[in-house]
Design a protein around this motif. Sequence first.
Motif, mmCIF file in Angstrom:
data_model
loop_
_atom_site.group_PDB
_atom_site.id
_atom_site.type_symbol
_atom_site.label_atom_id
_atom_site.label_comp_id
_atom_site.label_asym_id
_atom_site.label_seq_id
_atom_site.Cartn_x
_atom_site.Cartn_y
_atom_site.Cartn_z
ATOM 1 N N ALA A 61 14.824 5.810 -3.210
ATOM 2 C CA ALA A 61 13.753 5.977 -4.187
ATOM 3 C C ALA A 61 14.077 7.083 -5.192
ATOM 4 O O ALA A 61 13.615 7.058 -6.328
ATOM 5 N N GLN A 62 14.916 8.057 -4.754
ATOM 6 C CA GLN A 62 15.271 9.147 -5.669
ATOM 7 C C GLN A 62 16.215 8.679 -6.771
ATOM 8 O O GLN A 62 16.397 9.359 -7.764
ATOM 9 N N LYS A 63 16.849 7.538 -6.551
ATOM 10 C CA LYS A 63 17.923 7.132 -7.463
ATOM 11 C C LYS A 63 17.545 5.992 -8.396
ATOM 12 O O LYS A 63 18.347 5.571 -9.210
ATOM 13 N N VAL A 64 16.362 5.434 -8.251
ATOM 14 C CA VAL A 64 15.985 4.294 -9.095
ATOM 15 C C VAL A 64 14.741 4.656 -9.897
ATOM 16 O O VAL A 64 13.993 5.541 -9.514
ATOM 17 N N ASN A 65 14.535 3.976 -11.028
ATOM 18 C CA ASN A 65 13.303 4.258 -11.754
ATOM 19 C C ASN A 65 12.361 3.056 -11.748
ATOM 20 O O ASN A 65 12.054 2.468 -12.766
ATOM 21 N N CYS A 66 11.951 2.696 -10.553
ATOM 22 C CA CYS A 66 10.913 1.692 -10.395
ATOM 23 C C CYS A 66 10.126 2.080 -9.145
ATOM 24 O O CYS A 66 10.447 3.063 -8.491
ATOM 25 N N ALA A 67 9.084 1.309 -8.862
ATOM 26 C CA ALA A 67 8.290 1.617 -7.665
ATOM 27 C C ALA A 67 9.012 1.086 -6.440
ATOM 28 O O ALA A 67 9.498 -0.042 -6.436
ATOM 29 N N VAL A 68 9.106 1.921 -5.407
ATOM 30 C CA VAL A 68 9.788 1.514 -4.182
ATOM 31 C C VAL A 68 8.764 1.390 -3.051
ATOM 32 O O VAL A 68 7.927 2.272 -2.863
ATOM 33 N N LEU A 69 8.843 0.277 -2.332
ATOM 34 C CA LEU A 69 7.992 0.085 -1.161
ATOM 35 C C LEU A 69 8.861 0.077 0.074
ATOM 36 O O LEU A 69 9.853 -0.654 0.149
ATOM 37 N N ASN A 70 8.476 0.898 1.035
ATOM 38 C CA ASN A 70 9.211 0.969 2.287
ATOM 39 C C ASN A 70 8.744 -0.164 3.200
ATOM 40 O O ASN A 70 7.590 -0.209 3.601
ATOM 41 N N ALA A 71 9.671 -1.061 3.504
ATOM 42 C CA ALA A 71 9.344 -2.160 4.418
ATOM 43 C C ALA A 71 9.884 -1.856 5.812
ATOM 44 O O ALA A 71 10.132 -2.761 6.602
ATOM 45 N N GLY A 72 10.081 -0.565 6.076
ATOM 46 C CA GLY A 72 10.573 -0.143 7.387
ATOM 47 C C GLY A 72 11.895 0.573 7.254
ATOM 48 O O GLY A 72 12.857 -0.023 6.793
ATOM 49 N N ASP A 73 11.941 1.869 7.657
ATOM 50 C CA ASP A 73 13.215 2.593 7.646
ATOM 51 C C ASP A 73 13.461 3.198 9.026
ATOM 52 O O ASP A 73 12.784 4.121 9.443
ATOM 53 N N GLY A 74 14.426 2.648 9.720
ATOM 54 C CA GLY A 74 14.815 3.163 11.036
ATOM 55 C C GLY A 74 13.614 3.292 11.949
ATOM 56 O O GLY A 74 12.843 2.355 12.124
ATOM 57 N N ARG A 75 13.469 4.495 12.513
ATOM 58 C CA ARG A 75 12.336 4.743 13.397
ATOM 59 C C ARG A 75 11.270 5.539 12.671
ATOM 60 O O ARG A 75 10.403 6.141 13.286
ATOM 61 N N HIS A 76 11.368 5.628 11.368
ATOM 62 C CA HIS A 76 10.516 6.547 10.629
ATOM 63 C C HIS A 76 9.149 5.959 10.314
ATOM 64 O O HIS A 76 8.180 6.254 10.988
ATOM 65 N N GLU A 77 9.064 5.088 9.286
ATOM 66 C CA GLU A 77 7.761 4.565 8.889
ATOM 67 C C GLU A 77 7.825 3.089 8.515
ATOM 68 O O GLU A 77 8.887 2.563 8.148
ATOM 69 N N HIS A 78 6.685 2.439 8.611
ATOM 70 C CA HIS A 78 6.528 1.057 8.161
ATOM 71 C C HIS A 78 5.100 0.981 7.616
ATOM 72 O O HIS A 78 4.201 0.460 8.257
ATOM 73 N N PRO A 79 4.905 1.557 6.419
ATOM 74 C CA PRO A 79 3.526 1.778 5.956
ATOM 75 C C PRO A 79 2.698 0.495 5.782
ATOM 76 O O PRO A 79 1.516 0.507 6.118
ATOM 77 N N THR A 80 3.285 -0.588 5.276
ATOM 78 C CA THR A 80 2.431 -1.763 5.053
ATOM 79 C C THR A 80 1.953 -2.352 6.375
ATOM 80 O O THR A 80 0.885 -2.939 6.439
ATOM 81 N N GLN A 81 2.736 -2.178 7.439
ATOM 82 C CA GLN A 81 2.287 -2.654 8.748
ATOM 83 C C GLN A 81 1.059 -1.859 9.199
ATOM 84 O O GLN A 81 0.079 -2.428 9.677
ATOM 85 N N ALA A 82 1.114 -0.540 9.017
ATOM 86 C CA ALA A 82 -0.032 0.279 9.422
ATOM 87 C C ALA A 82 -1.257 -0.066 8.585
ATOM 88 O O ALA A 82 -2.382 -0.104 9.089
ATOM 89 N N LEU A 83 -1.038 -0.333 7.305
ATOM 90 C CA LEU A 83 -2.167 -0.662 6.434
ATOM 91 C C LEU A 83 -2.771 -2.009 6.804
ATOM 92 O O LEU A 83 -3.991 -2.187 6.787
#
Lengths: 319, 421
Positions: free
Chosen positions: A119-141
């Motif tokens: 997300a730091q390297k692109v200039n658009c909106a980034v959605l996390n669809a799951g990163d490792g063991r960290h977060e999966h925000p749309t699942q929680a929502l």
Amino acid sequence: MAFRQKHLLGIEPLHPDEITALLDVADRYVDLSRQPNKHSDALKGLTQINMFFENSTRTQSSFELAGKRLGADVMNMAMQASSIKKGETLIDTALTLNAMHPDLLVVRHPHSGAVDLLAQKVNCAVLNAGDGRHEHPTQALLDALTIRRAKGRLHRLNIAICGDIAHSRVARSNLMLLGKMENRVRLVGPPTLVPQQFREFGCEIYDDMAEGLKDVDVVMMLRLQKERMDGGFIPSEREYFYRYGLDADKLAHAKPDAIVMHPGPMNRGVEIDGTIADDINRSVIQEQVEMGVAVRMAAMDLLARNLRTDREANKGVMV
Amino acid sequence: MTIFTNARLIDPEAQSDEIGWLRLDGDVIAERGTGTPPEGTQIDCGGKCLAPGIVDLGVKVSEPGERHKESFASAGRAAAAGGVTTMITRPDTQSAIDTPEVLEFVQRRAATDAAVKVKHMSALTKGRDGREMVEIGFLLDAGAVAFTDCDHVVSDTKVLQRALTYAKSCGALVIGHPQDPGLSKGAAATSGKFAALRGLPSVSPMAERMGLDRDLALIEMTGVSYHFDQITTARALPALERAKQNGFDVTAGVSIHHLTLNELDLGNYRTFFKVKPPLRSEDDRLAMVDAVASGLIDVISSMHTPQDEESKRLPFEEAASGAVALETLLPAALRLYHAGQLSLPQLFRAMALNPAKRLGLDSGRLAEGAPADLVLFDPDAPLILDRFTLRSKSKNTPFDGARMQGKVLGTWVDGQQVFES
């Protein structure tokens, strides 16, 4: 309070009001999705790229469907088969994609933090669809939306998250979201799969299902993530099912109207008994899938609005 | 006949810190005093600190193999600018320094290119793969000052026991990395609330104590001279203390990063903070500072580990470990001085005197007859670190943008000035 985020990288940065705002929008998209004409123009003209560095069927198709219903041009990139194998780094892949002017980038990656880095390297909106063991925000929502619609509220509920917490990004995001909305969260599972450090986040930890499920409103089962285990967390699947698999006996300890959730895909007979999963009076597993599309529509809609506002403000400036 | 006058002399042997003068005779310190300085070429230090040059135990110079990350020339410049007058280099290069031939190669490269003194360590086992010991005798004769497999733990205790027994018979110093290899496999962070939140594979701090306990048993068995490269957790300290009280020839070090940073600095997956072992809790950090103050931990080193941008610009788990630190060692250490936790003589005991003594070098002292390896610095001068001003080829410092205090004004090696700011 409006939804102010530029990206949806996790639940951690969200304000409770932003969560509520997003779920309200998602509610409207549930209605839209039940119409014969399911189309809206919210993302018209925008390009959505789904980059999945890890296998996914349901999340990827859910995002794809959400984008298409909102009129975006959707492209799927199966990153496992692509240039990563040829030695390209994540950053180079991101820069290559960025040159294609995407507006929404949906990313899943096997390593924690990889989506933040991208997300730091692109200039658009980034959605996390799951990163490792960290977060999966749309699942929680989507879980939150399912609970809110089934229980009529998303606060002051007793919620048990059961099973393989250690390897689960779903558990982390849910823990954070349910905590922010002022619910009581319990983690239930064998100690080898439930990191004791989570106690410091205000959770109660149980290694016995009967105690852990006592009087809860919501039972959230997690998949045993065999592919992330490097051996020796549980003695066998049959012992796991006997001690921690959700069956009618164990569920009897929960409140009579408690709902049963599972992020899927399920291992029937490992963490959940098939008859419970199919019990339409208790299981909301199919609703979760439906809410998934609506929540992703809402997330992309809100991010696209912020993106457009941002670009309007920076008109003439390349952002 | 150079004479440093009006200098704040930091003497780690006498643990003194007083204004005085110091006279050199060629490449050695001839005399010092507090009154009127003798006649001769005078360098007025303006009341700034004059201390023995830093002896940095455990520097990685990426020759042979990865010269694009760091060469003897660039590391030498960085060392001189950081007040480091002797670099003790690590053998974890590509390939490992594990034969007299490779050792001679790096000695030749260092002698022609490096601005400061360089001593080399050798691997303990061939290829650092923990199966067969190196030619300890030949390598000692060729000038190896210690034997270490660096962060590769020799997991086969039989191999290690034989290597230690053999090293003991040669009088060689062995340096080990206390870490249980099974528990720490694949770990990128210290287990705790923070690692759980970030979803990073983590290792219990207990893995360090387990590694330490195992090595201490082997030290008791073999009687070898042994140094632990990095002790970073409070739970490892009681065992270390007991071993010292029992008279074993054991010393221990800690990296400057574990003394000045903690696990929360990882923040949002900042890979420049990924080091080995991983950064610890604040409680552990404070315990390490106390242990340096009491002398239980003997040595502070930079654990200088150059990594290029490509190996750091990756997801945290995949990113390479290590940080460059030759130039930031002194200003970072001075944070502990400014915080009132360590005095300047205590710092230089750990950064100069003790490592020199442990390796049998006569530097690290301000005494008469000692080599004129000196650093002149202003402990109070403020700076904001910009990593692109570093002299190392690699710029992977965790202190980028940090506010620090302490500036090296000049560095002398054998009486010759090698750096002037």
